[in-house]
Design a protein around this motif. Sequence first.
Motif, mmCIF file in Angstrom:
data_model
loop_
_atom_site.group_PDB
_atom_site.id
_atom_site.type_symbol
_atom_site.label_atom_id
_atom_site.label_comp_id
_atom_site.label_asym_id
_atom_site.label_seq_id
_atom_site.Cartn_x
_atom_site.Cartn_y
_atom_site.Cartn_z
ATOM 1 N N MET A 69 -7.936 2.084 4.625
ATOM 2 C CA MET A 69 -7.165 2.018 3.370
ATOM 3 C C MET A 69 -8.107 1.819 2.176
ATOM 4 O O MET A 69 -7.927 2.446 1.130
ATOM 5 C CB MET A 69 -6.167 0.853 3.433
ATOM 6 N N ALA A 90 2.295 1.747 -3.423
ATOM 7 C CA ALA A 90 1.269 2.284 -4.327
ATOM 8 C C ALA A 90 0.985 3.752 -3.997
ATOM 9 O O ALA A 90 0.714 4.560 -4.891
ATOM 10 C CB ALA A 90 -0.005 1.456 -4.223
ATOM 11 N N ALA A 91 1.079 4.107 -2.706
ATOM 12 C CA ALA A 91 0.813 5.504 -2.295
ATOM 13 C C ALA A 91 1.878 6.442 -2.845
ATOM 14 O O ALA A 91 1.585 7.605 -3.151
ATOM 15 C CB ALA A 91 0.750 5.599 -0.778
ATOM 16 N N PHE A 149 -4.910 4.696 -5.986
ATOM 17 C CA PHE A 149 -5.071 3.228 -5.915
ATOM 18 C C PHE A 149 -6.131 2.713 -6.906
ATOM 19 O O PHE A 149 -6.834 1.765 -6.609
ATOM 20 C CB PHE A 149 -5.447 2.796 -4.490
ATOM 21 N N LEU A 192 0.941 3.171 10.190
ATOM 22 C CA LEU A 192 0.174 2.674 11.340
ATOM 23 C C LEU A 192 -0.027 1.158 11.247
ATOM 24 O O LEU A 192 0.146 0.428 12.237
ATOM 25 C CB LEU A 192 -1.177 3.394 11.376
ATOM 26 N N TYR A 224 0.845 -1.201 0.000
ATOM 27 C CA TYR A 224 0.000 0.000 0.000
ATOM 28 C C TYR A 224 0.883 1.255 0.000
ATOM 29 O O TYR A 224 0.605 2.221 -0.712
ATOM 30 C CB TYR A 224 -0.892 -0.046 1.239
ATOM 31 N N ASP A 228 -9.146 11.600 -5.098
ATOM 32 C CA ASP A 228 -8.825 12.315 -3.862
ATOM 33 C C ASP A 228 -9.917 13.353 -3.575
ATOM 34 O O ASP A 228 -10.335 14.073 -4.485
ATOM 35 C CB ASP A 228 -7.468 13.006 -4.040
ATOM 36 N N TYR A 262 -1.564 5.783 7.138
ATOM 37 C CA TYR A 262 -2.228 4.482 7.338
ATOM 38 C C TYR A 262 -1.222 3.331 7.172
ATOM 39 O O TYR A 262 -1.246 2.361 7.933
ATOM 40 C CB TYR A 262 -3.367 4.292 6.332
ATOM 41 N N ALA A 263 -0.368 3.455 6.137
ATOM 42 C CA ALA A 263 0.622 2.386 5.894
ATOM 43 C C ALA A 263 1.546 2.257 7.106
ATOM 44 O O ALA A 263 1.835 1.141 7.569
ATOM 45 C CB ALA A 263 1.411 2.696 4.631
ATOM 46 N N LEU A 267 -2.664 10.964 4.209
ATOM 47 C CA LEU A 267 -3.283 9.935 5.060
ATOM 48 C C LEU A 267 -2.901 8.523 4.632
ATOM 49 O O LEU A 267 -2.628 7.682 5.494
ATOM 50 C CB LEU A 267 -4.797 10.114 5.103
ATOM 51 N N PRO A 268 -2.869 8.217 3.298
ATOM 52 C CA PRO A 268 -2.433 6.865 2.931
ATOM 53 C C PRO A 268 -1.072 6.492 3.520
ATOM 54 O O PRO A 268 -0.867 5.383 3.999
ATOM 55 C CB PRO A 268 -2.397 6.914 1.399
ATOM 56 N N GLY A 327 -2.133 16.812 1.458
ATOM 57 C CA GLY A 327 -1.960 16.193 0.147
ATOM 58 C C GLY A 327 -2.649 14.851 0.018
ATOM 59 O O GLY A 327 -3.065 14.247 1.018
ATOM 60 N N ALA A 328 -2.740 14.387 -1.243
ATOM 61 C CA ALA A 328 -3.431 13.120 -1.520
ATOM 62 C C ALA A 328 -2.691 11.927 -0.923
ATOM 63 O O ALA A 328 -3.271 10.880 -0.674
ATOM 64 C CB ALA A 328 -3.594 12.956 -3.024
ATOM 65 N N ILE A 351 1.042 8.042 -6.169
ATOM 66 C CA ILE A 351 -0.047 9.029 -6.319
ATOM 67 C C ILE A 351 0.564 10.355 -6.778
ATOM 68 O O ILE A 351 1.510 10.855 -6.158
ATOM 69 C CB ILE A 351 -0.798 9.235 -4.978
#
Lengths: 168, 501
Positions: free
Chosen positions: B175, A30-31, B190, A55, A27, B182, A52-53, A48-49, A44-45, A34
């Motif tokens: 996720m 892949a982030a 993704f 975390l 993930y 976005d 999350y990764a 958070l991703p 930014g986009a 972006i």
Amino acid sequence: VRAGGTALRVLRDLACSAALLWVAASYYLAATDISRSALGDELGARGLPTAYAALLAALAVLLLAKASLGLLRRRTARAADAPEHGQPRVGRTLRRAAGVLGIGVAYVLAVPFIGYPIAIAAVISAMAVYQGERRTVRIALVAILGAVGFWTFFELLLGIPMPAPWTS
Amino acid sequence: LSALSDGFSLLLHTPLALAAIGGAGWGILGGALPGISPSIAMALLLPFTYGMDPTTAIVLLSATYVGAEYGGSIPAILINTPGTNAAAATVLDGYALQQQGRGGEALGISLYSAVLGGLFGLAMLVLLTEPLARVALAFTPMSYFALGILGLSVIASLSGASLIKGLAAAVLGLMVATVGSDPISGVPRFTFGAPELLDGIPPILIMVGLFAVSELFYQSSSTARQLRSTTRARLRFPSAALRRRLARPQLLGSIVGTFEGVMPGAGGTIASFIAYNEARRWSRHKEEFGQGSPEGVAAPETANNAVAATALVPVLSFGIPGSNSAAVLLGGLLIHGLIPGPQLFEQNAEVITGLYMGLFVAVLSLLGLGALMLPACLWLVNRPKAYLTAFIYALIFSGIYSIEQSLFDVGIVLAAGTAGLLMRIVGLPFLPAILGVVLGYLVESNLRRSLVLSGGDYRIFLEDPIAIALLSVACMFILGSLGMRAWRAVHRNKKIEGVTS
């Protein structure tokens, strides 16, 4: 999933943490793909991703540590463990599930060519056979009636265009 | 009193009662079919409302909404498949009861709770529309972010035996919620080049995959020749003693549902999860939750049916549709030249009175409709297992396809089912993941909108009184749940020491 003993439970936690680490890493990778936008905000986009990764990776490491500690405490914990009986084994579960998944995938691939009524009748009969039903005439009757029922409800009553043959 | 008498006169002299009962029946059917959401059930009726008088049309649409919100619980209890997003919290204890052969009892509890929740929500709608509307209007992006965090704060309670696994499952859900465009800049995330993913993954696909498809995968390996389910094929309403026990979770569900309903965008899903969490917190039988607790069915069902009524507050007062269903209802109002806002209550008072009376009939009719339809549903789930699973699989494919006429969606459900099976095997709980999927977008979009407003200053959250209040409650929930878990762990360790010594 027969996970009665502490060792198996620990094994399950180790597998879980490994899988979570793999998901977190994939993930995150892949982030990083972006694209940045001039319309983006402070976070930014990717903000958070990425969080999350991180975390998820941290939780996976925590689970790994807990599982390792569990191995050390195995003897103590065993006394309080109640074995879980009557549940199927992982290998058999996965093999049988693969068959059900296969029926689903075959439906998705075939329905644009053979159309909804035939495909859904095939799903009903294949599932019934897979679950151990052996009465051929009964299976065929139930599958045909079921397919007609589903088609009448969705196509005629609700007016939803279900896949017709050779639409792709 | 004069409004009440006008309402009764409307009921007697127009096809209002028929629209209310017919709409509720249609809604139950729609809600009970996975994939046919309340909004789809309503949208399918919209063309038929053109020729109706405005009051009958609005009653028909609202009654469909009420019926669909209730109908979602039927497959949740009987086949582990939430018919609507809001029924996800009902799955846990409802399906556990069904597996114990108490499906008829679970359906009775859900029906009884749905009617109570609906009546409570309706009473609040009638009595408190004006003050409740002010609450809805006071919500800022900061408040919505805090509302999302409040929803996520119940994860600790839904995590089962392992908090780490519960949190990990929630992060996995968050996720999934990042897939799609976005929320601020619009760049794809993704999506891997698939245009179908640009709008994100609808939570219902993940729910049906995790709960229903993974259950089919899992059950396919059961060797026992379980030809028939053991559920009693009779609908059973709760006894007087059980009704007393259910009063507390129903009150909690009604209160939570009322407030969540008036907030546009919050919806029944957050309400039902928070109600479930609170019912468990205040229950004398906490250990039954997750194993087939009647309170675990009553609380979320009361909450999401209270939402169905109070969700009309922002639609009627400001024309703010907080959900897809509310948007369809708004469409119905506009088709008939009814402009939402304070003037609607003054210029079209008879429509509002008729709506209240129609909703009253619709909620009460759930009892009769349920008593008629549920025995048939119970009969269906008592068919031989081979055919039952075959029909559930076929229903899932048909229902999911019917949402967007997309086979890609069916593929997503199969993928979610596979993920669900793996989650079962490694012991990751589903509910935190569902919560993450449902709340992820709400949290992220409002966090970032707030930061855009403040120029990146996080102190903006401390300047919004509603956000502060909601975040404080979320902190209390988290600390309370963690404290309870720690206490239980200490208690359990003492027990183990006792056993080993």
